[in-house]
Design a protein around this motif. Structure first.
Motif, short mmCIF file in Angstrom:
data_model
loop_
_atom_site.label_atom_id
_atom_site.label_comp_id
_atom_site.label_asym_id
_atom_site.label_seq_id
_atom_site.Cartn_x
_atom_site.Cartn_y
_atom_site.Cartn_z
N LEU A 225 0.82 -1.22 0.00
CA LEU A 225 0.00 0.00 0.00
C LEU A 225 0.85 1.26 0.00
O LEU A 225 0.41 2.32 -0.43
N GLU B 189 7.59 21.65 -9.75
CA GLU B 189 7.67 22.15 -8.37
C GLU B 189 9.09 21.98 -7.81
O GLU B 189 9.59 22.86 -7.11
N THR C 246 9.60 19.96 1.36
CA THR C 246 8.61 19.74 0.31
C THR C 246 9.15 18.77 -0.75
O THR C 246 8.45 17.86 -1.18
N ILE D 299 7.28 15.27 -1.80
CA ILE D 299 6.74 14.92 -3.12
C ILE D 299 7.61 13.87 -3.82
O ILE D 299 7.11 13.08 -4.59
N GLY E 277 9.01 11.40 -2.28
CA GLY E 277 8.52 10.16 -1.70
C GLY E 277 7.25 9.69 -2.40
O GLY E 277 7.07 8.51 -2.69
N MET E 278 6.38 10.65 -2.71
CA MET E 278 5.11 10.30 -3.35
C MET E 278 5.32 9.73 -4.75
O MET E 278 4.59 8.86 -5.18
N ASP F 105 1.40 23.28 1.41
CA ASP F 105 2.09 24.33 0.64
C ASP F 105 2.60 23.80 -0.69
O ASP F 105 3.03 24.59 -1.53
N SER F 106 2.54 22.50 -0.90
CA SER F 106 2.97 21.96 -2.20
C SER F 106 1.74 21.72 -3.08
O SER F 106 0.84 20.97 -2.71
N MET G 194 1.33 18.13 -4.08
CA MET G 194 0.77 17.32 -3.01
C MET G 194 -0.75 17.54 -2.91
O MET G 194 -1.52 16.59 -2.73
N ASP H 120 -1.47 19.66 6.32
CA ASP H 120 -0.01 19.46 6.37
C ASP H 120 0.50 20.25 7.58
O ASP H 120 -0.19 21.16 8.06
N ASN I 230 4.20 21.32 8.18
CA ASN I 230 5.29 22.27 7.95
C ASN I 230 4.97 23.19 6.79
O ASN I 230 5.20 22.85 5.64
N THR J 224 1.44 14.49 7.10
CA THR J 224 2.74 15.16 7.07
C THR J 224 3.87 14.19 6.76
O THR J 224 3.69 12.98 6.91
N THR J 225 4.99 14.74 6.32
CA THR J 225 6.13 13.89 5.98
C THR J 225 6.67 13.24 7.24
O THR J 225 6.84 13.91 8.26
N LYS J 226 6.92 11.95 7.15
CA LYS J 226 7.35 11.26 8.37
C LYS J 226 8.76 11.69 8.76
O LYS J 226 9.52 12.19 7.95
N GLY J 227 9.08 11.50 9.98
CA GLY J 227 10.42 11.87 10.42
C GLY J 227 10.43 12.28 11.88
O GLY J 227 11.29 11.89 12.63
N GLU J 228 9.43 13.05 12.27
CA GLU J 228 9.45 13.52 13.66
C GLU J 228 8.31 12.88 14.45
O GLU J 228 7.15 13.25 14.29
N LYS K 159 3.33 11.00 4.88
CA LYS K 159 3.68 10.96 3.47
C LYS K 159 4.99 10.20 3.35
O LYS K 159 5.85 10.38 4.20
N PRO K 160 5.26 9.44 2.31
CA PRO K 160 4.32 9.17 1.21
C PRO K 160 3.10 8.37 1.69
O PRO K 160 3.26 7.42 2.43
N PHE K 161 1.93 8.83 1.24
CA PHE K 161 0.71 8.15 1.67
C PHE K 161 0.23 7.23 0.57
O PHE K 161 0.60 7.37 -0.59
N SER K 162 -0.60 6.30 0.97
CA SER K 162 -1.22 5.43 -0.03
C SER K 162 -2.58 6.01 -0.36
O SER K 162 -3.38 6.32 0.53
#
Lengths: 647, 132
Positions: free
Chosen positions: A4, A22, A60, A64, A66-67, B14-15, B18, B58, B60, B88-92, B110-113
């Protein structure tokens, strides 16, 4: 079962264009940001706003990337973000090594993304990641950096702080007034120190604290935003919550348009230009069959149509224009990189960054400029010791200048280095006369020689000649853009390359002329003046035809002879004066018919690649005519004369 | 179903790539209207102009951090029951606790499914519908 977390390809593919666009925007922000950050290397002050902005850009890109499943880019951005977090939280000072690792990381990140775009093999990232990790691990925790932006605090002295309140409402939103536009307007008069949402009497308001030196009348101009405002007393300290830096994202009212659509629009305008020319022809044919009053009315409409079409063309063209800063900013990065590589101190001086060029040219100019800049630093600028010994400042200077001249964009790349060693070039091309009779360097011939393919980086002597590599590539790229390249060099003083490009390639003003009943078009921008010549005034000097023009000798080239046509037997001739000073040449034609707006159609088929022909157009009668590449014709003629002289 | 009756989903990121990815992931839900905000301030303004049925947020972002948006929104009675997915982007990891404490209904990284996000949004919308 499908993973997934692994996005399916068809989902990802529909976002790839957005992704690359972007990333490109963020990398541009990053490059500019890093250059601003360089001042803070080993400084006890951290520019938190700048660090925040860089952090967000990498964040950012990481998200993106990663996506779209580009994990090397995701990893790299993650490491960069990690180091910036450490800096942002004041856990380390920006060290020289750290800064270099950010620069290197950005470069590799860009390569990874570009490789994905062009389906090329991805570059290795392991070493870069290792270096970034080392920098983070070796952070010096014994010092606590002071936060803030030194420049901004200095500037606030003569500024006043204002508190604005903005109440969002449906009506205002529909009128285009929202928190983003309010911020953009306030940013245009000063610095926004903070924007905070508040609840007042049950309503949500935004409080904006602005530091500005704007006058009462400038503040009055904000009336349409319906803000309430009051000055804040100086002792009332306002802590910026979300500091903004100069390059931070400003809210724009622009839309993004695919360049292909603009090309399509330009094509349609081009077709309109041809249709108008056809209409003009048809109108002339009915002149005698309508009454003078009807004729005048038709003419009025026709003239108005022509003017509106010209305005439309200019506006469509303007939409495609972007400031050349986009290219120059990139060069700042390159200069930094190469000067580190070559261990030379180089100061880059930019001017005319606001000069606008066709977006089409931006990408195509990047490589030639990069080559020129690289050559200037690697081969033009001397080593520090050599410079000092020569009585020059230790740092070399590279100049990038852009200006517009009429329908042309002029870009100069110069340096204050050793200059091209003409003798060394001559030694490699003994068959070419690089000096004229009076011992002056023939710059055109010098450029031709150093741009000859196959004459690059042959040996050490070649490098030392100060001309470097890939000049053939540069010359070809510029010529493909219908531009011209020239060089000026002086031993010990430096070298300047000058590129002249047409503002737009699609529609241009052209002078129409005939030679032996054939019709030709010539870009107006390349013609200095049109003169009339009496055949009797032409003198022959060593196989060259010349005339005296404005008390100077003007060599002539007959177009009829270039294309093996018949010379005009009787009556006066016309000539286009091309170039200025002692490089001026007269291109002789039978008759100049006039100035017309023409649509340039390229002749890209290699089978029709005739030297001296730059394209084709039609004047409304459906018959194609050739557009001449005058520089190519004149260069070729010089060869002919030179070989005639040497035999 | 008319436009007015469609459920409104606010996507805050902000992206723009995304935001598009999120909207596309949810395009199968149907009877939904997507609105977008590129920063925290814009998100609050959008909510003031009209409540949303669900917000995907999001963290950040420039101008106002997602956590601040969440705190502000949850302090207002009319937005207390609105489902908010923090994406949000993983990490923290500490951020996850902070987000949940500030009132996030769900925390996704993110990355999300696309499939998972759609399922979660459907679930939260159904839950909110049952309560209403």
């Amino acid at each position: 079962m499908a993973d997934l977390n692994q996005p399916p390809d068809d989902f990802v593919n529909q976002f790839l264009d957005d992704y690359f666009a972007e990333c490109e925007e963020h990398l541009a922000v990053v490059r500019a940001g890093l250059l601003n950050l360089e001042r803070f290397v080993d400084s006890s002050i951290a520019d938190t706003a700048q660090l925040d902005e860089l952090f967000r850009s990498f964040h950012t890109i990481k998200g993106i990337s990663g996506m779209v499943g580009l994990s090397p880019a995701e990893q790299l951005a993650h490491e960069m973000e990690g180091y910036l977090r450490v800096l942002r939280q004041g856990e380390a000072l920006l060290s020289k090594e750290g800064f270099d690792s950010l620069i290197e990381g950005t470069k590799v990140l860009e390569e990874v993304i570009n490789a994905h775009k062009t389906h090329a093999p991805a570059p290795a990232i392991e070493r870069t990641i290792e270096i970034l990790r080392e920098v983070v691990a070796g952070k010096d925790t014994s010092v606590t950096p002071a936060k803030g932006q030194p420049e901004q605090t200095q500037k606030t002295e003569d500024k006043k702080q204002w508190r604005f309140l903005f109440a969002p409402s449906q009506a205002r939103s529909e009128a285009g007034i929202n928190v983003n536009t309010v911020r953009a307007r306030l940013q245009s008069i000063g610095d926004i120190l903070s924007t905070t949402p508040l609840v007042h009497d049950g309503d949500v308001l935004f409080e904006l604290i602005v530091s500005t030196s704007a006058s009462e009348s400038e503040l009055d101009a904000l009336k349409d935003l319906e803000l309430t405002s009051e000055p804040i007393e100086p002792e009332e300290k306002v802590e910026p919550i979300t500091p903004t830096s100069g390059t931070s994202q400003t809210i724009s009212t622009s839309v993004r348009v695919d360049l292909v659509r603009l090309d399509q629009l330009m094509l349609l305008v081009g077709e309109l230009v041809v249709t108008r020319a056809r209409l003009e022809k048809n109108l002339k044919s009915i002149r005698t069959s309508v009454t003078p009053v009807q004729w005048r009315q038709l003419q009025e409409v026709h003239v108005a149509f022509g003017k509106q079409l010209r305005d439309l063309r200019n506006d469509v063209m303007r939409v495609r224009m972007v400031p050349i800063a986009e290219v120059f900013d990139r060069m700042r990065f390159v200069v930094r990189d190469i000067s580190r590589e070559t261990r030379k101190q180089v100061i880059l001086e930019l001017s005319g960054q606001e000069t606008e060029i066709d977006k089409f040219l931006v990408e195509r100019l990047m490589d030639p400029l990069l080559h020129l800049v690289r050559n200037s630093i690697s081969h033009g600028i001397e080593s520090e010791e050599q410079r000092i010994a020569a009585g020059k400042p230790a740092e070399g200077h590279i100049y990038l200048r852009a200006t517009t001249a009429g329908e042309l964009v002029v870009i100069e790349v110069g340096d204050d280095g050793r200059g091209i060693d003409v003798k060394s070039v001559a030694a490699q091309a003994p068959e070419v006369a690089l000096w004229d009779d009076e011992g002056r360097i023939d710059f055109d011939r010098l450029l031709e020689t150093i741009s000859a393919p196959g004459l690059s980086t042959r040996d050490h002597a070649d490098r030392a000649s100060g001309r470097g590599v890939g000049m053939d590539v540069v010359a070809r790229a510029i010529s493909d853009l219908d531009g011209s390249l020239s060089v000026f060099t002086e031993a010990g003083k430096g070298t300047t390359f000058r590129i002249e490009l047409p503002l737009t390639l699609a529609i241009t003003d052209a002078l129409i002329a005939t030679a032996d009943a054939q019709t030709f078009a010539i870009h107006r921008s390349s013609v200095q003046e049109v003169i009339e010549i009496e055949p009797g005034s032409i003198k022959v000097l060593e196989n060259n035809e010349i005339i005296l023009h404005r008390d100077e000798v003007l060599p002539l080239v007959r177009l009829s002879r270039v294309f093996n046509l018949k010379d005009k037997k009787e009556g006066s001739l016309h000539a286009f004066v091309i170039g200025t000073g002692n490089r001026a040449t007269g291109l002789v034609v039978d008759k100049v018919l006039g100035l017309r707006e023409v649509v340039v159609r390229s002749l890209s088929d290699p089978l029709t690649d005739v030297p001296g022909v730059g394209g084709a157009t039609e004047l409304g009668d459906g018959l194609p005519i050739l557009i001449l590449d005058v520089m190519e014709i004149l260069n070729a003629s010089r060869h002919v004369y030179a070989s005639q002289q040497s035999h | 179903m008319s436009v007015e009756n469609k459920r409104r989903i606010l996507i805050v990121d902000d992206s723009r790539t995304m935001r598009r990815m999120v909207a596309t992931s949810l395009s199968n839900i149907g009877e939904c209207r997507f609105e977008e905000a590129a920063n925290g301030l814009e998100a609050i303004e959008r909510l003031v102009l009209g409540p949303a049925d669900l917000m995907i947020l999001d963290l950040n972002m420039p101008e106002l951090h997602g956590i601040e948006v969440l705190k502000f929104v949850r302090a207002r009675p009319m937005y207390q029951s609105m489902p908010v997915i923090v994406l949000t982007t993983k990490g923290e990891e500490s951020v996850q606790r902070e987000a949940m404490a500030a009132g996030a209904s769900l925390y996704l990284t993110k990355p999300f499914s696309a499939i998972e996000l759609e399922a979660k949004v459907r679930g939260l919308l159904a839950e909110a519908g049952d309560k209403a």
